[in-house]
Enzyme design. Structure first.
Site, mmCIF file in Angstrom:
data_model
loop_
_atom_site.group_PDB
_atom_site.id
_atom_site.type_symbol
_atom_site.label_atom_id
_atom_site.label_comp_id
_atom_site.label_asym_id
_atom_site.label_seq_id
_atom_site.Cartn_x
_atom_site.Cartn_y
_atom_site.Cartn_z
ATOM 1 N N SER A 14 0.824 -1.204 0.000
ATOM 2 C CA SER A 14 0.000 0.000 0.000
ATOM 3 C C SER A 14 0.857 1.253 0.000
ATOM 4 C CB SER A 14 -0.924 0.019 1.220
ATOM 5 O OG SER A 14 -1.684 1.213 1.228
ATOM 6 N N HIS A 40 -7.446 -3.231 5.126
ATOM 7 C CA HIS A 40 -6.852 -1.892 4.988
ATOM 8 C C HIS A 40 -7.619 -1.098 3.930
ATOM 9 C CE1 HIS A 40 -4.368 0.783 2.492
ATOM 10 N NE2 HIS A 40 -3.705 1.105 3.593
ATOM 11 N N ASN A 41 -7.872 -1.713 2.771
ATOM 12 C CA ASN A 41 -8.571 -1.012 1.700
ATOM 13 C C ASN A 41 -10.010 -0.704 2.077
ATOM 14 O OD1 ASN A 41 -6.160 -1.530 0.366
ATOM 15 N ND2 ASN A 41 -7.152 -1.953 -1.570
#
Length: 486
Positions: free
Chosen positions: A131, A189-190
């Site tokens: 990321s 996370h996304n």
């Protein structure tokens, strides 16, 4: 096959792949590269990688021949069948103990499958989330590796060298867990990223439509917010966006079409939450908000038919209202992360993983899109209590929510009165109120289910696990239906 002297090979020279290669080169690693469109290899070597130690290959076989043993091959291509195709093409040129790394946004179930499939062939697999976008890949991303634990010692040095670092130099990269754990954590996370973005967008619309702030004024407000509790990458870039002018000198933000795109990781997070019966309401609403935004033409037609409050409400105390919105954003953000960690806990149990919750927060502290000062508080919460069931029960989070909830509620009242949609703010508060309520109306729900379907219910005056059925109408049967517990 002969062995070369390159430390790692990378397949896929799109922007993320190129930048990771240059990052590795900067840290002293010799990288061999290959791309399906072979001409892109030469273009890369003659342009972005000119003057580096990067070595080009024009076939999978040549790439593998350039690598030290055990060979480390990182695939940076579109998720799905393309990853499997690349794995199949490179397998004939690998030996037992070699390592394949998938650095794309693959679905975690694919990584579970690939770990087992390759282990049966003697190949070690890593599925890693990366990321940080283009800049992160180039200068230090957050890296979330999972897969075959035997592979980790062979890639740890490279991954931790190229990853972002927090203040004390700790790398934003550590082993996440078995098989699909790395890609699962990246997926969550996304999902949290979807939530953060939607919350910021709702704060923007509240300040714009309910208070009438201009982009220049929003630039100043967000710049101030970024100095305090909301200090984060997304607030920082929002500040820059509000201050950016178009060629004619007008604010660029006002020229951008309000129709959101998405690649699916937020949807995957919501689907996983449903599968695991976890109430990830905020991320779910964030996905649906993007879907609603995509109905642009319908919304334009609906705006001509459906009415709401028309006038912008003038606030007697603009400063107080702006602070109410800031606090609403901060509290809602806490709910989003708490829900995300609830999902991680459930997935850990379901898949038999061993996730380091505080370590995950540390990995997200730098390099990634959701990096923020706030994540330090999450790590501290899990350092204090590794078995913490919910972030909201940690003193830092509970005291902040209790302290700010009056402002949170006032901001939502203003939103309702102004006709400004705030699905993420609203569902965050609804979750907070639901989670803190000892007795919810599900007793009526269970009575209704038993009434129409004989689904049974438990009683508060009987031991848990005993189920009862009532003949509500006097002419129903005594046979109960089966039970499905979410």
């Amino acid at each position: 096959m002969s062995k070369g002297n390159c430390d790692i090979g990378l397949i896929g020279l799109a922007v993320m792949g190129q930048n990771l290669v240059l990052n590795m080169n900067d840290h002293g690693y010799k990288v061999a590269v290959f791309n399906r469109t072979v001409s892109k290899v030469d273009t890369f070597l003659n342009d972005e990688a000119k003057g580096t130690n990067v070595v080009g290959a024009h076939s999978m076989e040549e790439l593998c021949g350039l690598l030290k043993s055990p060979r480390r091959v990182m695939i940076m291509v579109k998720a799905g069948d393309v990853v499997d195709n690349n794995i199949e093409q490179i397998l004939p040129y690998l030996d037992k103990g070699d390592i394949i790394i998938d650095g794309g946004n693959s679905l975690f179930t694919d990584s579970i499958r690939r770990t087992k499939y390759l282990a049966d062939k003697g190949i070690l697999f890593i599925g890693t989330g990366v990321s940080g976008g283009e800049e992160g890949a180039r200068f230090g991303p957050s890296i979330m590796p999972g897969g075959n634990p035997a592979a980790w010692p062979h890639v740890k040095e490279i991954f931790q060298a190229i990853s972002a670092k927090v203040e004390d130099g700790t790398p934003c990269c550590d082993w996440v867990g078995e098989d699909g754990a790395g890609h699962y954590v990246k997926m969550v996370h996304n999902g949290i990223e979807y939530g953060d973005i939607q919350l910021i967008c709702e704060a923007y619309q509240l300040l714009k439509d309910a208070l009438g702030l201009t982009p220049d004024e929003l630039h100043e407000v967000f710049a101030e917010w970024n100095k305090g509790e909301l200090d984060s990458y997304l607030i920082e870039i929002s500040t820059i966006i509000f201050g950016t002018k178009d060629e004619d000198g007008s604010p660029l933000i006002d020229k951008i079409l309000d129709k959101a795109g998405q690649k699916g990781t937020g949807k995957w997070t919501a689907i996983s939450a449903l599968d695991l019966a976890m109430p990830l309401t905020l991320i779910g609403e964030s996905v649906f908000a993007r879907c609603l935004s995509a109905l642009k033409d319908e919304r334009v037609e609906a705006s001509k038919v459906l009415t709401g409050p028309t006038a912008i409400k003038t606030m007697d105390d603009r400063k107080t209202f702006i602070e109410d919105v800031r606090r609403a954003l901060y509290c809602s953000k806490m709910i989003s992360y708490a829900q995300g960690y609830m999902l991680l806990r459930a997935a850990e149990k379901d898949h038999g993983w061993h996730l380091n919750m505080g370590g995950i927060a540390l990995m997200w502290r730098g390099g990634c899109i959701i990096r923020s000062i706030f994540l330090g508080n999450i790590k501290a919460a899990f350092d204090k209590n590794p078995d913490l069931t919910n972030l909201l029960l940690d003193e830092f989070f509970s005291s902040a929510l209790i302290k700010y909830q009056a402002s949170w509620r006032k901001a939502l009242v203003h939103a309702i009165q102004s006709g400004v949609p705030t699905p993420a703010f609203s569902t965050a508060l609804a979750f907070y109120d639901g989670y803190r309520t000892a007795r919810l109306p599900a007793n009526l729900l269970q009575a209704q289910r038993d009434f129409f379907g004989a689904h049974t219910y438990e009683r508060v005056d009987k031991p848990r696990g005993e189920f009862f059925h009532t003949n509500w109408t006097g002419h129903g049967g005594k046979v109960a239906s089966g039970i499905y517990n979410a």
